[in-house]
Design a protein around this motif. Sequence first.
Motif, PDB file in Angstrom:
ATOM      1  N   ASN A   1     -14.798  20.801 -32.956  1.00 33.47           N
ATOM      2  CA  ASN A   1     -13.537  21.286 -32.386  1.00 33.47           C
ATOM      3  C   ASN A   1     -13.828  22.484 -31.482  1.00 33.47           C
ATOM      4  O   ASN A   1     -13.602  23.641 -31.850  1.00 33.47           O
ATOM      5  CB  ASN A   1     -12.566  21.681 -33.494  1.00 33.47           C
ATOM      6  CG  ASN A   1     -12.091  20.488 -34.298  1.00 33.47           C
ATOM      7  OD1 ASN A   1     -11.303  19.680 -33.830  1.00 33.47           O
ATOM      8  ND2 ASN A   1     -12.588  20.366 -35.518  1.00 33.47           N
TER       9      ASN A   1
ATOM     10  N   HIS B   1     -13.347  16.304 -31.527  1.00 34.51           N
ATOM     11  CA  HIS B   1     -11.969  15.854 -31.727  1.00 34.51           C
ATOM     12  C   HIS B   1     -11.114  16.206 -30.510  1.00 34.51           C
ATOM     13  O   HIS B   1     -11.171  17.333 -30.003  1.00 34.51           O
ATOM     14  CB  HIS B   1     -11.369  16.505 -32.967  1.00 34.51           C
ATOM     15  CG  HIS B   1     -11.939  15.985 -34.249  1.00 34.51           C
ATOM     16  ND1 HIS B   1     -11.400  14.901 -34.910  1.00 34.51           N
ATOM     17  CD2 HIS B   1     -13.006  16.378 -34.975  1.00 34.51           C
ATOM     18  CE1 HIS B   1     -12.112  14.663 -36.003  1.00 34.51           C
ATOM     19  NE2 HIS B   1     -13.098  15.546 -36.060  1.00 34.51           N
ATOM     20  N   LEU B   2     -10.327  15.241 -30.076  1.00 36.07           N
ATOM     21  CA  LEU B   2      -9.431  15.475 -28.952  1.00 36.07           C
ATOM     22  C   LEU B   2      -8.455  16.607 -29.255  1.00 36.07           C
ATOM     23  O   LEU B   2      -8.185  17.457 -28.421  1.00 36.07           O
ATOM     24  CB  LEU B   2      -8.678  14.187 -28.618  1.00 36.07           C
ATOM     25  CG  LEU B   2      -7.665  14.242 -27.475  1.00 36.07           C
ATOM     26  CD1 LEU B   2      -8.316  14.711 -26.182  1.00 36.07           C
ATOM     27  CD2 LEU B   2      -7.013  12.880 -27.286  1.00 36.07           C
ATOM     28  N   GLY B   3      -7.942  16.644 -30.480  1.00 29.86           N
ATOM     29  CA  GLY B   3      -6.987  17.683 -30.836  1.00 29.86           C
ATOM     30  C   GLY B   3      -7.589  19.062 -30.871  1.00 29.86           C
ATOM     31  O   GLY B   3      -6.923  20.052 -30.534  1.00 29.86           O
TER      32      GLY B   3
ATOM     33  N   ARG C   1      -0.383  10.488 -31.793  1.00 30.69           N
ATOM     34  CA  ARG C   1       0.046  10.880 -30.432  1.00 30.69           C
ATOM     35  C   ARG C   1       1.289  10.115 -29.994  1.00 30.69           C
ATOM     36  O   ARG C   1       1.719  10.234 -28.856  1.00 30.69           O
ATOM     37  CB  ARG C   1      -1.076  10.631 -29.424  1.00 30.69           C
ATOM     38  CG  ARG C   1      -2.010  11.823 -29.218  1.00 30.69           C
ATOM     39  CD  ARG C   1      -2.907  12.033 -30.369  1.00 30.69           C
ATOM     40  NE  ARG C   1      -3.747  13.226 -30.214  1.00 30.69           N
ATOM     41  CZ  ARG C   1      -4.577  13.647 -31.154  1.00 30.69           C
ATOM     42  NH1 ARG C   1      -4.680  12.988 -32.293  1.00 30.69           N
ATOM     43  NH2 ARG C   1      -5.296  14.738 -30.969  1.00 30.69           N
TER      44      ARG C   1
ATOM     45  N   GLN D   1     -14.382   6.495 -26.600  1.00 32.68           N
ATOM     46  CA  GLN D   1     -13.489   6.979 -27.650  1.00 32.68           C
ATOM     47  C   GLN D   1     -13.900   6.452 -29.017  1.00 32.68           C
ATOM     48  O   GLN D   1     -14.366   5.318 -29.141  1.00 32.68           O
ATOM     49  CB  GLN D   1     -12.048   6.517 -27.378  1.00 32.68           C
ATOM     50  CG  GLN D   1     -11.468   6.964 -26.060  1.00 32.68           C
ATOM     51  CD  GLN D   1     -10.115   6.317 -25.775  1.00 32.68           C
ATOM     52  OE1 GLN D   1      -9.232   6.254 -26.642  1.00 32.68           O
ATOM     53  NE2 GLN D   1      -9.949   5.817 -24.562  1.00 32.68           N
TER      54      GLN D   1
ATOM     55  N   HIS E   1      -4.672  21.007 -36.371  1.00 32.53           N
ATOM     56  CA  HIS E   1      -4.648  19.772 -35.593  1.00 32.53           C
ATOM     57  C   HIS E   1      -3.222  19.270 -35.402  1.00 32.53           C
ATOM     58  O   HIS E   1      -2.888  18.703 -34.356  1.00 32.53           O
ATOM     59  CB  HIS E   1      -5.491  18.699 -36.289  1.00 32.53           C
ATOM     60  CG  HIS E   1      -6.948  18.785 -35.970  1.00 32.53           C
ATOM     61  ND1 HIS E   1      -7.524  18.127 -34.916  1.00 32.53           N
ATOM     62  CD2 HIS E   1      -7.944  19.484 -36.564  1.00 32.53           C
ATOM     63  CE1 HIS E   1      -8.815  18.387 -34.880  1.00 32.53           C
ATOM     64  NE2 HIS E   1      -9.096  19.217 -35.879  1.00 32.53           N
TER      65      HIS E   1
ATOM     66  N   GLU F   1      -1.590  17.957 -31.949  1.00 29.98           N
ATOM     67  CA  GLU F   1      -1.198  16.552 -31.888  1.00 29.98           C
ATOM     68  C   GLU F   1       0.228  16.394 -31.390  1.00 29.98           C
ATOM     69  O   GLU F   1       0.533  15.479 -30.615  1.00 29.98           O
ATOM     70  CB  GLU F   1      -1.338  15.924 -33.283  1.00 29.98           C
ATOM     71  CG  GLU F   1      -2.784  15.672 -33.692  1.00 29.98           C
ATOM     72  CD  GLU F   1      -2.945  15.435 -35.178  1.00 29.98           C
ATOM     73  OE1 GLU F   1      -4.066  15.130 -35.610  1.00 29.98           O
ATOM     74  OE2 GLU F   1      -1.944  15.575 -35.928  1.00 29.98           O
TER      75      GLU F   1
ATOM     76  N   TYR G   1     -10.056  10.732 -32.134  1.00 30.29           N
ATOM     77  CA  TYR G   1      -8.678  11.132 -32.422  1.00 30.29           C
ATOM     78  C   TYR G   1      -7.970   9.968 -33.092  1.00 30.29           C
ATOM     79  O   TYR G   1      -8.467   8.838 -33.116  1.00 30.29           O
ATOM     80  CB  TYR G   1      -7.951  11.521 -31.132  1.00 30.29           C
ATOM     81  CG  TYR G   1      -7.723  10.355 -30.195  1.00 30.29           C
ATOM     82  CD1 TYR G   1      -6.472   9.751 -30.096  1.00 30.29           C
ATOM     83  CD2 TYR G   1      -8.768   9.857 -29.410  1.00 30.29           C
ATOM     84  CE1 TYR G   1      -6.277   8.667 -29.244  1.00 30.29           C
ATOM     85  CE2 TYR G   1      -8.580   8.782 -28.565  1.00 30.29           C
ATOM     86  CZ  TYR G   1      -7.334   8.189 -28.487  1.00 30.29           C
ATOM     87  OH  TYR G   1      -7.143   7.114 -27.654  1.00 30.29           O
TER      88      TYR G   1
END
Length: 352
Positions: free
Chosen positions: A281, A10-12, A100, A136, A59, A63, A95
Amino acid sequence: MALYADLHRHLGGSVVPRVLWRYLQRNDSQLVDQFPGYAEFEDFYTRPRNTLDEYLELHTLVEGVQTVEALPYFIYRLMRGAYIFENLAYLELRYTPYLRTPAHLSQSERIDLMTEIVQVVGQASQLNEYPIVTSQILCMHVRLPYEVNRAIVDLAAHNRDYVCGIDIAGGDNHYGERMEEFVRLYAYARSLGLNTTGHLYETRDGCHAELLPYLMRIGHGIQIPLQQPQLLKQIAEQKQCLEICPTTYLKTGTLDDISQLKHVFDRCFEAGVDMAICTDNAGLHNVRLPFEYENLLTHDVIGFEQLQACQDAAFKHAFAWPYGQRPASLLNGLLHPEISKSVFEKHPASAK
């Protein structure tokens, strides 16, 4: 030499504590004032939570920080660490783009801005100095209305240069009341030719068989071998891959001890179900992919042959890996020219 693939990050949750702390300091964030120093912040950010819901609240903290302006800062450091410290050759970042965008805007305005988020993430991920193949996965979310989630599916379909699939996030224990809606969205995604994965069978309350026919991979899925092993034959026949994220289950209170994963791996290997070991994560856990491997080995959850099988499965089930083999095979071909010639003849893309 980069050798590994992470299919579930996860990007977050990918921002390591020190990087996030420095960003907050440099930008005079009020979040810094809540902690006496870095040690207290790291403890708060990485300590285990009692439930998945409590864990997912972290998260929302990240975010809000990952604005369109800040995303290149975080992604550069993410890619640098993934290449130098984790030996990654392939990374799928997932994500929810809607989360965002500025919260004060209208829903339609936020939907319109999602395209820019995807493009910024995609461009920031392409770094010549850290040559990792990246793509992505866009996450629908249980907190978002149907209109937004459908817009996320459409966004994925119209940005295939940057996006390799879709997912649903927010806790599989919250799908129940909207199951018909999510089934409709996944059916729509498959009709568009999109690759699909989904957080499912992570928790005891997240066992939703209705979604299984629409998934090419299963995000987590550990409750299948633990609670419903009768499904493993079906999973194997459909060639679905489980994305196993070991540290997550300890951080969320889903499992009490990593040794419990031995039942997951043993039953899946016996049934012929592929598994990819992932980080989920990495920042929240302060754990990198090689440590996930080492931890499973040192606790006798898997052996080295099983580890290699999971590493092979990660590249086999990667949505955007462009080559016929994993990097170790390509490297072996370079060291042995006669093998290299054979590999390139069978898979000309790997010669480029």
